[in-house]
Design a protein around this motif. Sequence first.
Motif, PDB file in Angstrom:
ATOM      1  N   SER A  55      -8.811  -8.970  -3.551  1.00  0.00           N
ATOM      2  CA  SER A  55      -9.144  -7.830  -4.408  1.00  0.00           C
ATOM      3  C   SER A  55      -7.916  -7.284  -5.115  1.00  0.00           C
ATOM      4  N   LEU A  56      -8.169  -6.635  -6.249  1.00  0.00           N
ATOM      5  CA  LEU A  56      -7.137  -5.882  -6.965  1.00  0.00           C
ATOM      6  C   LEU A  56      -7.347  -4.416  -6.606  1.00  0.00           C
ATOM      7  N   VAL A  57      -6.358  -3.801  -5.984  1.00  0.00           N
ATOM      8  CA  VAL A  57      -6.486  -2.437  -5.471  1.00  0.00           C
ATOM      9  C   VAL A  57      -5.627  -1.490  -6.309  1.00  0.00           C
ATOM     10  N   SER A  58      -6.220  -0.367  -6.697  1.00  0.00           N
ATOM     11  CA  SER A  58      -5.499   0.654  -7.453  1.00  0.00           C
ATOM     12  C   SER A  58      -5.900   2.030  -6.916  1.00  0.00           C
ATOM     13  N   LYS A  59      -5.241   3.063  -7.408  1.00  0.00           N
ATOM     14  CA  LYS A  59      -5.567   4.431  -6.982  1.00  0.00           C
ATOM     15  C   LYS A  59      -6.706   4.979  -7.849  1.00  0.00           C
ATOM     16  N   ARG A  60      -7.662   5.618  -7.218  1.00  0.00           N
ATOM     17  CA  ARG A  60      -8.836   6.103  -7.940  1.00  0.00           C
ATOM     18  C   ARG A  60      -8.486   7.107  -9.040  1.00  0.00           C
ATOM     19  N   HIS A  61      -7.508   7.975  -8.789  1.00  0.00           N
ATOM     20  CA  HIS A  61      -7.201   9.001  -9.787  1.00  0.00           C
ATOM     21  C   HIS A  61      -6.564   8.417 -11.049  1.00  0.00           C
ATOM     22  N   LEU A 113       0.827  -1.203   0.000  1.00  0.00           N
ATOM     23  CA  LEU A 113       0.000   0.000   0.000  1.00  0.00           C
ATOM     24  C   LEU A 113       0.868   1.263   0.000  1.00  0.00           C
ATOM     25  N   THR A 114       1.984   1.207   0.715  1.00  0.00           N
ATOM     26  CA  THR A 114       2.913   2.342   0.728  1.00  0.00           C
ATOM     27  C   THR A 114       3.490   2.569  -0.661  1.00  0.00           C
ATOM     28  N   GLU A 115       3.877   1.493  -1.326  1.00  0.00           N
ATOM     29  CA  GLU A 115       4.462   1.611  -2.664  1.00  0.00           C
ATOM     30  C   GLU A 115       3.407   1.999  -3.699  1.00  0.00           C
ATOM     31  N   LEU A 116       2.170   1.560  -3.493  1.00  0.00           N
ATOM     32  CA  LEU A 116       1.084   1.983  -4.382  1.00  0.00           C
ATOM     33  C   LEU A 116       0.867   3.486  -4.264  1.00  0.00           C
ATOM     34  N   GLU A 117       0.879   3.986  -3.037  1.00  0.00           N
ATOM     35  CA  GLU A 117       0.675   5.417  -2.809  1.00  0.00           C
ATOM     36  C   GLU A 117       1.813   6.238  -3.420  1.00  0.00           C
TER      37      GLU A 117
END
Length: 319
Positions: free
Chosen positions: A273-279, A134-138
């Motif tokens: 789940s596959l999680v991504s950033k909304r923007h 999650l940190t690296e996704l952000e």
Amino acid sequence: MKITLRHLTYFDALCQHGHFGLAADAMHVSQPALSVAIKELEDIIGTDLIDRSQRPFLPTSHGREVLLTAKRVLAELDALERATGLQRGIEGPFDLGVIPTVAPYLLPIALELLQERLPKLEIRIREAQTEVLLTELEANQLDACVLATHSPDPNHREHILFRDHFVLALRSEQANALGLVDGKIELTDMAPLKLLLLSEGHCLREQAQDLCRFATQEVLNQIGSSSLQTLAGLATSGYGATLLPEIALDQSLLSGPLAILRLAEPEPDRVISLVSKRHNTAALDLSALSGVLADSGALCISKTRKSLAIRRRRTADLI
């Protein structure tokens, strides 16, 4: 006047064709227009770049150096244009994070399907625990990640892939001694068991603790392992029992001495789940990738359930 891409493109074309007319035709411009551009480039640099004393025209020694730079710049521009034109999530590089309690079981099937359905997608896998992913996704180091817990960040978008049920694994003699019956095990039945959990930081540890709320903390904290394989091995040796997700039940476990027992309905499960950033939603098409991952999970779990059904029938025949 500054050097432009038009100057470099025309100069590269002239060096390739060795003729002003042919180079102009290749660039779809008039010969005078190309000649003017070459002369402008020479004036900016301050020296002749083309040896006009011979045919075909060749670059001078200084011209060769400029040509090398021009080709490098044009190549990088071409790569940039191709990259911006890619359908993100469909083709080109894609950095996918996957938690350790999913990666070794889902990826062998998923990567094979990806090669068939999304051959232009250059998937790059990063396996790490949820918090790290999650940190690296952000930080935009990952395009998306496969998780088994809900992301608390409202700026994250979750694509549900599949549900993964938990089963209880322990040696058959221990299960028999406690009177544990496949498909009828309540959470309260697990209180006497020494439950083996993953080490701190794994989401599956927290999920197991939530399921085993009737067990004491002393029992739950008997051991902390870093992998499901280790937990299964300890359970096989009779050291204790563990909760395993269906997706982790490979053939070696299903054919071994462990009793693999389902819990009573409604069976506890985890949501993958596959999680991504909304923007990134507009720029990143995850529909095809999530479809492949969902199908891979369904195939993996279907195979496990068929094997469990065969195992139960064989056990029933022996009784």
